[in-house]
Design a protein around this motif. Sequence first.
Motif, short mmCIF file in Angstrom:
data_model
loop_
_atom_site.label_atom_id
_atom_site.label_comp_id
_atom_site.label_asym_id
_atom_site.label_seq_id
_atom_site.Cartn_x
_atom_site.Cartn_y
_atom_site.Cartn_z
N ASP A 154 43.68 46.09 48.73
CA ASP A 154 44.86 46.29 47.89
C ASP A 154 44.35 46.67 46.50
N PRO A 155 44.73 47.82 45.97
CA PRO A 155 44.17 48.25 44.68
C PRO A 155 44.56 47.36 43.51
N ARG A 156 45.63 46.58 43.64
CA ARG A 156 46.06 45.72 42.53
C ARG A 156 45.21 44.47 42.41
N THR A 157 44.75 43.94 43.56
CA THR A 157 44.06 42.66 43.56
C THR A 157 42.60 42.74 44.01
N GLY A 158 42.25 43.79 44.75
CA GLY A 158 40.92 43.86 45.35
C GLY A 158 40.83 43.13 46.66
N ASN A 159 41.87 42.36 47.01
CA ASN A 159 41.85 41.63 48.28
C ASN A 159 42.21 42.55 49.44
N VAL A 160 41.91 42.08 50.65
CA VAL A 160 42.06 42.91 51.84
C VAL A 160 43.50 43.38 52.01
N ASN A 161 43.65 44.62 52.45
CA ASN A 161 44.94 45.23 52.71
C ASN A 161 45.44 44.74 54.07
N VAL A 162 46.44 43.86 54.07
CA VAL A 162 46.88 43.22 55.31
C VAL A 162 47.45 44.21 56.31
N PRO A 163 48.29 45.18 55.93
CA PRO A 163 48.75 46.16 56.92
C PRO A 163 47.61 46.92 57.59
N LEU A 164 46.53 47.17 56.86
CA LEU A 164 45.38 47.84 57.48
C LEU A 164 44.69 46.93 58.48
N VAL A 165 44.66 45.63 58.21
CA VAL A 165 44.13 44.67 59.19
C VAL A 165 44.93 44.77 60.49
N PHE A 167 37.28 37.84 43.31
CA PHE A 167 37.26 37.57 41.86
C PHE A 167 37.97 36.26 41.51
N GLY A 168 38.24 35.41 42.52
CA GLY A 168 38.89 34.13 42.26
C GLY A 168 40.36 34.08 42.61
N SER A 169 40.91 35.13 43.26
CA SER A 169 42.31 35.15 43.68
C SER A 169 42.39 35.17 45.19
N CYS A 170 43.25 34.34 45.76
CA CYS A 170 43.37 34.25 47.21
C CYS A 170 43.97 35.53 47.78
N SER A 198 44.94 31.99 40.22
CA SER A 198 43.53 32.37 40.30
C SER A 198 42.67 31.37 39.53
N ASN A 199 41.40 31.24 39.95
CA ASN A 199 40.47 30.44 39.15
C ASN A 199 39.82 31.28 38.05
N CYS A 200 40.15 32.59 38.01
CA CYS A 200 39.63 33.50 36.98
C CYS A 200 38.10 33.51 36.93
N TRP A 201 37.50 33.48 38.12
CA TRP A 201 36.03 33.48 38.18
C TRP A 201 35.47 34.66 37.39
N LEU A 202 35.96 35.86 37.69
CA LEU A 202 35.54 37.02 36.93
C LEU A 202 36.78 37.82 36.50
N THR A 203 36.79 38.24 35.25
CA THR A 203 37.85 39.13 34.77
C THR A 203 37.39 40.56 34.98
N VAL A 204 38.21 41.30 35.71
CA VAL A 204 37.90 42.70 36.04
C VAL A 204 38.99 43.58 35.46
N ILE A 205 38.58 44.64 34.78
CA ILE A 205 39.54 45.64 34.33
C ILE A 205 39.36 46.91 35.14
#
Length: 382
Positions: free
Chosen positions: A104-115, A138-141, A285-292
């Motif tokens: 998902d481009p907004r979060t970096g987490n896996v794209n569920v429809p693609l799964v 990056f610390g977000s589920c 999020s635990n805000c492990w890393l801030t990514v821009i």
Amino acid sequence: MTRTVHLSSPDVGPLEEAYLIAALRSGWVAPAGPDLEAFEREIASRVGTRGAVAVSSGTAALHLALLGVGVGPGDVVLVPTLTFVATANAVRYTGARPAFVDCDPRTGNVNVPLVAELLRRLRARGERVGAVVPVDMFGSCADYTALLPLCAEAGVPVVEDAAEALGATHHGRAAGSFGRAGVLSFNGNKIMTTSGGGMLVSDDLPLLARARHLATQAREPTLHYEHRETGYNYRLSNLLAALGRAQLVRLDGMIGRRRQLRDRYAKLFAPVPGVELVGAEDGASNCWLTVIRVRPDRAGWRAAELAAHLREQDIETRPVWNPMHRQPAYADSESLLTGAADDLFAEGLTLPSGSALTERQIAAVLGAIDDFLTVRTGGSSA
């Protein structure tokens, strides 16, 4: 500046020293001991699972988790393409092969429809899917509300790679508690550290017992050394567990400081065209890393240019993960892609995010970014 500002340095102090000295003086130096057992109980309590097994790395925990859910030679395991290589390597350790899914481009987490689509394709070909391994980036589920029912319907176990996400939540439930098993990492750059180490967490007590057995060279409970199968030297030491216990006491405070720093980054970049923060914005999020993410067509500059400017000030930054489908070791693996991970790799930048950063260091980072923006935009972003 005369001292490098690092991305995510270990945050240790007097409490960690006290716990380590106490462990040394107890005589439980190696291999196991009361701090190890207590650390497992405390992590399980924090995550909300019935048990935990402390091991030498998050990679070891992934390997044991995959074995625990029955992954083996000939299987396919679905893995996000945007992840650290350990997630894919652990699949290969079992003899299975990874198939990569875009993000998902907004979060970096896996794209569920693609799964869902890749599961459908693999099943149509008669392939056995051994597991789905979402990674909490990056610390977000990941979106477990959508993912778990999908995998349950397909009869495929979920192994949650929460290496980056201890302390994060999804709809009030703790990272690491989703799926059949969860994996945590305590590497030196993580939200909390045991120098090196990891944890396998699960409600499945037989799975944990099996993992503990394999992690101690699969030694049988006899007076002499007897081994009926191949095991691994994966257990965490009592001393490192003591360090982890002290870190766990301080975890909420360390997360709080990372969140405050992310908020300051968000305020700094809010008026800047073409720049957005990647990841959850809901406080979970635990805000492990801030990514821009910098969109050069709108911003007028590239993430790599800001990185170069900060490097001149001895401030460490890093691109996001180079996607697995780009890695030479996995170039022949099956992938289902949209280009989202490629775009994040090209346009993303990870900024200093550690809880050990001093106010002086934070001010230097924010000031250096503001100086860059002033030159690029013709006026301060502050």
